[in-house]
Write an enzyme that holds these catalytic residues in place. Sequence first.
Site, PDB file in Angstrom:
ATOM      1  N   ASN A   9       0.852  -1.189   0.000  1.00 42.74           N
ATOM      2  CA  ASN A   9       0.000   0.000   0.000  1.00 42.74           C
ATOM      3  C   ASN A   9       0.891   1.244   0.000  1.00 42.74           C
ATOM      4  OD1 ASN A   9      -1.488   2.296   1.096  1.00 42.74           O
ATOM      5  ND2 ASN A   9      -3.160   0.848   1.470  1.00 42.74           N
ATOM      6  N   ARG A  20       4.790  18.738   0.241  1.00 46.62           N
ATOM      7  CA  ARG A  20       5.448  19.828  -0.498  1.00 46.62           C
ATOM      8  C   ARG A  20       4.807  19.920  -1.881  1.00 46.62           C
ATOM      9  NH1 ARG A  20      10.936  20.794   1.398  1.00 46.62           N
ATOM     10  NH2 ARG A  20      10.599  21.217   3.626  1.00 46.62           N
ATOM     11  N   HIS A  45      -5.525   3.634  -1.424  1.00 43.47           N
ATOM     12  CA  HIS A  45      -6.810   3.929  -0.804  1.00 43.47           C
ATOM     13  C   HIS A  45      -7.144   5.404  -1.038  1.00 43.47           C
ATOM     14  CE1 HIS A  45      -9.620   2.910   2.771  1.00 43.47           C
ATOM     15  NE2 HIS A  45     -10.092   3.963   2.150  1.00 43.47           N
ATOM     16  N   ARG A  47      -8.894   8.535  -0.752  1.00 44.13           N
ATOM     17  CA  ARG A  47      -9.945   9.098   0.096  1.00 44.13           C
ATOM     18  C   ARG A  47     -10.405  10.445  -0.486  1.00 44.13           C
ATOM     19  NH1 ARG A  47     -10.195   6.455   5.068  1.00 44.13           N
ATOM     20  NH2 ARG A  47      -8.486   4.986   5.473  1.00 44.13           N
ATOM     21  N   HIS A  52      -3.653  11.659   0.918  1.00 42.15           N
ATOM     22  CA  HIS A  52      -2.461  11.007   0.377  1.00 42.15           C
ATOM     23  C   HIS A  52      -2.666  10.664  -1.098  1.00 42.15           C
ATOM     24  CE1 HIS A  52      -4.844   7.553   1.654  1.00 42.15           C
ATOM     25  NE2 HIS A  52      -4.467   7.626   2.913  1.00 42.15           N
ATOM     26  N   GLU A  76      -8.770   0.434  -2.745  1.00 44.90           N
ATOM     27  CA  GLU A  76      -9.621   0.316  -1.571  1.00 44.90           C
ATOM     28  C   GLU A  76     -10.336   1.630  -1.312  1.00 44.90           C
ATOM     29  OE1 GLU A  76      -7.451  -1.168   1.802  1.00 44.90           O
ATOM     30  OE2 GLU A  76      -7.298  -3.116   0.816  1.00 44.90           O
ATOM     31  N   THR A 113      -8.141   6.753  10.023  1.00 43.56           N
ATOM     32  CA  THR A 113      -7.760   5.594   9.227  1.00 43.56           C
ATOM     33  C   THR A 113      -8.909   4.595   9.264  1.00 43.56           C
ATOM     34  OG1 THR A 113      -6.059   3.907   8.826  1.00 43.56           O
ATOM     35  CG2 THR A 113      -6.649   4.341  11.132  1.00 43.56           C
ATOM     36  N   HIS A 206      -4.165  -4.220   7.611  1.00 40.66           N
ATOM     37  CA  HIS A 206      -4.158  -3.080   8.544  1.00 40.66           C
ATOM     38  C   HIS A 206      -3.236  -3.339   9.730  1.00 40.66           C
ATOM     39  CE1 HIS A 206      -5.685   0.951   9.418  1.00 40.66           C
ATOM     40  NE2 HIS A 206      -5.313   0.640  10.634  1.00 40.66           N
ATOM     41  N   ASP A 207      -2.162  -2.551   9.759  1.00 42.50           N
ATOM     42  CA  ASP A 207      -1.163  -2.611  10.833  1.00 42.50           C
ATOM     43  C   ASP A 207      -0.413  -3.935  10.893  1.00 42.50           C
ATOM     44  OD1 ASP A 207      -2.895  -0.419  13.185  1.00 42.50           O
ATOM     45  OD2 ASP A 207      -1.370   0.006  11.654  1.00 42.50           O
ATOM     46  N   GLY A 228       1.080  -1.325   4.255  1.00 38.81           N
ATOM     47  CA  GLY A 228       1.598  -0.034   3.831  1.00 38.81           C
ATOM     48  C   GLY A 228       2.284   0.752   4.932  1.00 38.81           C
ATOM     49  N   HIS A 229       1.545   1.012   6.005  1.00 41.65           N
ATOM     50  CA  HIS A 229       2.090   1.927   7.021  1.00 41.65           C
ATOM     51  C   HIS A 229       3.405   1.404   7.591  1.00 41.65           C
ATOM     52  CE1 HIS A 229       1.423   5.291   9.863  1.00 41.65           C
ATOM     53  NE2 HIS A 229       2.206   4.559  10.637  1.00 41.65           N
TER      54      HIS A 229
HETATM   55  C1  LIG Z   1      -8.393  -0.539   4.727  1.00 41.19           C
HETATM   56  C2  LIG Z   1      -7.100  -0.404   5.417  1.00 41.19           C
HETATM   57  O1  LIG Z   1      -6.889  -0.866   6.495  1.00 41.19           O
HETATM   58  C3  LIG Z   1      -6.053   0.287   4.706  1.00 41.19           C
HETATM   59  O2  LIG Z   1      -6.137  -0.156   3.408  1.00 41.19           O
HETATM   60  C4  LIG Z   1      -6.217   1.762   4.557  1.00 41.19           C
HETATM   61  O3  LIG Z   1      -5.664   2.101   3.325  1.00 41.19           O
HETATM   62  C5  LIG Z   1      -5.497   2.555   5.570  1.00 41.19           C
HETATM   63  O4  LIG Z   1      -5.758   3.895   5.223  1.00 41.19           O
HETATM   64  P1  LIG Z   1      -4.701   5.032   5.594  1.00 41.19           P
HETATM   65  O5  LIG Z   1      -3.409   4.691   4.885  1.00 41.19           O
HETATM   66  O6  LIG Z   1      -5.375   6.288   5.092  1.00 41.19           O
HETATM   67  O7  LIG Z   1      -4.542   4.968   7.088  1.00 41.19           O
HETATM   68  N1  LIG Z   2      -5.871  -2.992   3.517  1.00 44.34           N
HETATM   69  C1  LIG Z   2      -4.737  -2.721   4.373  1.00 44.34           C
HETATM   70  C2  LIG Z   2      -3.765  -1.863   3.641  1.00 44.34           C
HETATM   71  O1  LIG Z   2      -3.881  -1.664   2.451  1.00 44.34           O
HETATM   72  C3  LIG Z   2      -2.640  -1.265   4.353  1.00 44.34           C
HETATM   73  O2  LIG Z   2      -2.913  -1.071   5.717  1.00 44.34           O
HETATM   74  P1  LIG Z   2      -1.659  -0.538   6.587  1.00 44.34           P
HETATM   75  O3  LIG Z   2      -0.560  -1.573   6.445  1.00 44.34           O
HETATM   76  O4  LIG Z   2      -1.263   0.782   6.000  1.00 44.34           O
HETATM   77  O5  LIG Z   2      -2.189  -0.446   7.988  1.00 44.34           O
END
Ligand SMILES: CC(=O)[C@@H](O)[C@H](O)COP(=O)(O)O
Ligand SMILES: NCC(=O)COP(=O)(O)O
Length: 253
Positions: A9, A20, A45, A47, A52, A76, A113, A206-207, A228-229
């Site tokens: 992600n 920036r 994702h 929004r 982002h 998503e 989120t 997610h996480d 992603g995060h």
């Molecule tokens: C659905 C999910 O858990 C993630 O795909 C989502 O993309 C998190 O969104 P943010 O990166 O905006 O926190």
């Molecule tokens: N669907 C989960 C995703 O795309 C990424 O979630 P995260 O790793 O950024 O919490």
Amino acid sequence: MSKTALSVNLNKVALLRNSREGNFPCVVEHAKVCLDAGADGITVHPRPDQRHIRPHDVYDLAELVRPLDGIEFNVEGNPFAESLGDYPGFIELVEATKPDQCTLVPDSNDQLTSDHGFDLTRSGDELRPIIKRLQDQGIRVSLFMDPDVEQIKLAKAVGADRIELYTGPYAEAYKLQSEQLESIYQAHYKAAEAANELGLGVNAGHDLNLDNLDKYRGIPQLLEVSIGHALTVDSLAMGMRTAVERYRVICHK
Ligand SMILES: CC(=O)[C@@H](O)[C@H](O)COP(=O)(O)O
Ligand SMILES: NCC(=O)COP(=O)(O)O
């Protein structure tokens, strides 16, 4: 254990870019790094507030991924998100870019989120025609769900192809090594078993991170994780190529 596809992600690369003027870091270039490092797909994702991912990112990434055999693009978002400025509306954006998979998420615009799955007793009837409309365009549809077997049964009833299990509470329990960890993990295990028995594919996200992912891969027939995060944070320390390779090793073993 069959391999689990790793979908990276890129939301947080876009978040940094948006801080920036200009296009640095470039989301597409980082998608290429992830794919070169062995990622099986890219997730974004978009929004409505474009905090982002922006609509052009979705177009650009769709164009990048489309010709790549075996690589998937997953978009998503909230299926009821309407147009806002140059954000065209979520479904409109998905239909214009035709990703391999669309994961519908019940997020409101003001959420920090994603933090819950659908309650299909309330939104199932509204979702059913949206799911079919996307499937009629060749887009696989996944629903973001909590690990609730009764809800998983409703996901099948409304015509979803897959579910994405929301792993936020699992990740939190893992971080704290809390007493609830095993019961949460078992709830995910049972939800995945129920999904598999119903013919629903199982994704998760997610996480998830380098610490909690290996245990989570014990979930039966886990087809894909989107991360992603934590992966982006790991990239700050070890570089994105190395980070993706580290996650891929866990996903593919
Ligand atoms: C659905 C999910 O858990 C993630 O795909 C989502 O993309 C998190 O969104 P943010 O990166 O905006 O926190
Ligand atoms: N669907 C989960 C995703 O795309 C990424 O979630 P995260 O790793 O950024 O919490």
